[in-house]
Design a protein around this motif. Structure first.
Motif, short mmCIF file in Angstrom:
data_model
loop_
_atom_site.label_atom_id
_atom_site.label_comp_id
_atom_site.label_asym_id
_atom_site.label_seq_id
_atom_site.Cartn_x
_atom_site.Cartn_y
_atom_site.Cartn_z
N VAL A 26 0.77 -1.08 -0.17
CA VAL A 26 -0.15 0.13 0.00
C VAL A 26 1.11 1.30 -0.02
CG1 VAL A 26 -1.72 1.42 1.30
CG2 VAL A 26 -1.98 -0.97 1.05
N ILE A 27 1.97 1.23 0.95
CA ILE A 27 2.82 2.50 0.92
C ILE A 27 3.66 2.77 -0.53
CG2 ILE A 27 4.84 3.45 2.00
CD1 ILE A 27 4.13 1.92 4.55
N PHE A 28 3.97 1.52 -0.85
CA PHE A 28 4.82 1.95 -2.14
C PHE A 28 3.89 2.29 -3.59
CE2 PHE A 28 8.46 0.26 0.03
CZ PHE A 28 9.50 0.44 -0.90
N PHE A 29 2.87 1.78 -3.39
CA PHE A 29 1.63 1.99 -4.33
C PHE A 29 1.41 3.52 -4.28
CE2 PHE A 29 -2.70 2.57 -5.89
CZ PHE A 29 -2.77 2.28 -7.04
N HIS A 30 1.08 3.99 -3.09
CA HIS A 30 0.70 5.46 -2.86
C HIS A 30 1.87 6.54 -3.19
CE1 HIS A 30 -2.80 4.27 -0.11
NE2 HIS A 30 -3.09 4.44 -1.29
N PHE A 31 2.88 6.04 -2.92
CA PHE A 31 4.06 7.24 -3.05
C PHE A 31 5.44 6.67 -3.58
CE2 PHE A 31 2.45 7.09 1.74
CZ PHE A 31 1.57 8.12 1.43
N GLY A 32 5.25 5.43 -4.28
CA GLY A 32 6.57 5.03 -5.13
C GLY A 32 6.34 5.48 -6.56
N GLY A 33 5.41 6.07 -7.09
CA GLY A 33 5.23 6.67 -8.31
C GLY A 33 4.86 5.60 -9.38
N PRO A 34 5.02 6.09 -10.62
CA PRO A 34 4.44 5.27 -11.69
C PRO A 34 5.23 3.83 -11.87
CG PRO A 34 5.52 7.15 -12.45
CD PRO A 34 5.43 7.14 -11.03
N ASN A 35 6.26 3.70 -11.49
CA ASN A 35 6.90 2.49 -11.30
C ASN A 35 6.45 1.24 -10.76
OD1 ASN A 35 9.23 3.46 -13.24
ND2 ASN A 35 10.61 4.05 -11.55
#
Length: 389
Positions: A26-35
């Motif tokens: 969830v965190i990487f989806f929200h704040f990780g950008g398009p990658n």
């Protein structure tokens, strides 16, 4: 895995690892950008929902088998001391932060607190007008708290044993919840990303899917249907299929209008994944390792902290304002460090307080029952094997 082996498990370590993966995703989806869009992280909350339904129902069914009853008061004491302390500490920290910055009114907190303090989070109007008060992710707590209020009462109402009635109860609930989705969804939001609004009954359907799995696993006939999936080799197609489905879910979501049935299929896929993770095998071992358990045990606070931590991280390092892998890593590490402090100094001590309250309550209950017993010699019955059917 035999049914007796399953019933004998006091803890499911593999599920701690699944919590860790879901919160991280969830965190990487929200704040990780398009990658990181391939993570389909917006459905990470549905993993938590299936887990909650499964674990809560399993605990209630085992209590019923062990004691012949379900104590609603004990259940709510456990929930209060598990859920409220971290929630209120994090919410209190956010309120103090915005007060110090003079943004209490700008961020809609006079209105928002009425929803946050009554666990009506998903009904907060700011979800639809874009006001950012750093705690909007807590909408899932509003859903789960209502589930906690209703589901144990229904299990108590249908009585001890009654496996068929439990199946009928959860089956009827799932049908009704699905039927209500068109009425309760009412539109789509989140920047046009085709994510159903927070008030949809689909969330309760997914919680009920976890309840259904718990009932199937608890009773011998239901367990027999799922037993082939407990073989270690079954993990290969189940996990492989889940990963392919999950990582393509975002694309499928935008490519079809059958969004509801994608969520139904995702709930079923998560149920099958849970069967694998409670069964012996390398995957259960991997997700039960110390690092996975560490993150999983702190995943509740970690999830709630992501919004406020992201804001503070951007204040401290403005260059991280653009969502990127580095942003997600920093948010994850900072949030995990704070979640660890909350786990050590708030969560665990208050859980222990709840346990002590229940222990004293049960001791008083045992004393009252002993006082009501007639005097005279007591004949102890022959020990009988526990019923698991």
């Amino acid at each position: 895995m035999s049914h007796e082996d399953y019933l004998g498990q006091r803890r499911f370590p593999g599920l701690d690892g699944l919590r860790a993966l879901a919160a991280t995703m969830v965190i990487f989806f929200h704040f990780g950008g398009p990658n990181w869009t391939w993570l389909s992280g917006w459905v990470g909350v549905y993993i938590f929902f299936v887990l909650s339904g499964f674990l809560i129902t399993t605990l209630l069914l085992r209590e019923q088998d062990r004691t012949g009853r379900i104590s609603l008061s004990n259940f709510y004491i456990r929930r209060v001391f598990r859920i409220l302390p971290p929630y209120l500490v994090i919410l209190g920290g956010i309120v103090a932060f915005v007060l110090l910055r003079g943004e209490f009114h700008d961020r809609d907190f006079p209105n928002a607190l009425r929803f946050y303090l009554t666990f009506l989070n998903e009904f907060l109007p700011s979800f639809t007008n874009g006001t950012d008060n750093f705690f909007s992710g807590s909408w899932t707590l509003g859903i789960e708290e209502k589930f906690y209020l209703v589901w144990p009462f229904l299990l108590v109402a249908i009585g001890i044993g009654a496996a068929k009635r439990k199946f009928l109860l959860v089956g009827a609930a799932m049908v009704i919840l699905l039927a209500l989705v068109p009425v309760t969804t009412g539109g789509w939001l989140l920047n046009g990303a085709n994510v159903p609004i927070y008030r949809s009954t689909v969330h309760y359907f997914i919680l009920a899917a976890g309840c259904l799995l718990a009932i199937l696993m608890h009773y011998r006939r239901g367990f027999a249907l799922l037993k082939p999936l407990t073989h270690p080799l079954a993990a290969i197609p189940v996990v492989g299929g889940f990963l392919v489905f999950h990582t393509n879910l975002d694309s499928l979501w935008h490519a079809t209008r059958m969004n509801l049935w994608l969520l139904v299929a995702y709930a079923v896929a998560t149920m099958l994944l849970l069967v694998v993770l409670v069964s012996p095998g390398p995957l259960r071992w991997l997700l039960g390792t110390a690092p996975m358990r560490f993150v999983g045990e702190r995943s509740y606070s970690l999830y709630l902290l992501q919004g406020p931590v992201h804001f503070v991280v951007i204040l401290a390092v403005p260059g991280l304002g653009r969502n990127h892998t580095t942003t997600a890593v920093v948010v994850f590490l900072v949030a995990l460090a704070i979640a660890d402090l909350i786990h050590r100094w708030v969560e665990k001590p208050l859980i222990d307080v709840g346990k002590r309250i229940i222990a004293r309550k049960e001791a008083r209950r045992a004393e009252r029952e002993a006082a009501r017993e007639p005097a005279g010699p007591r004949v102890e019955p022959e020990p009988q094997p526990a019923s698991v059917s």
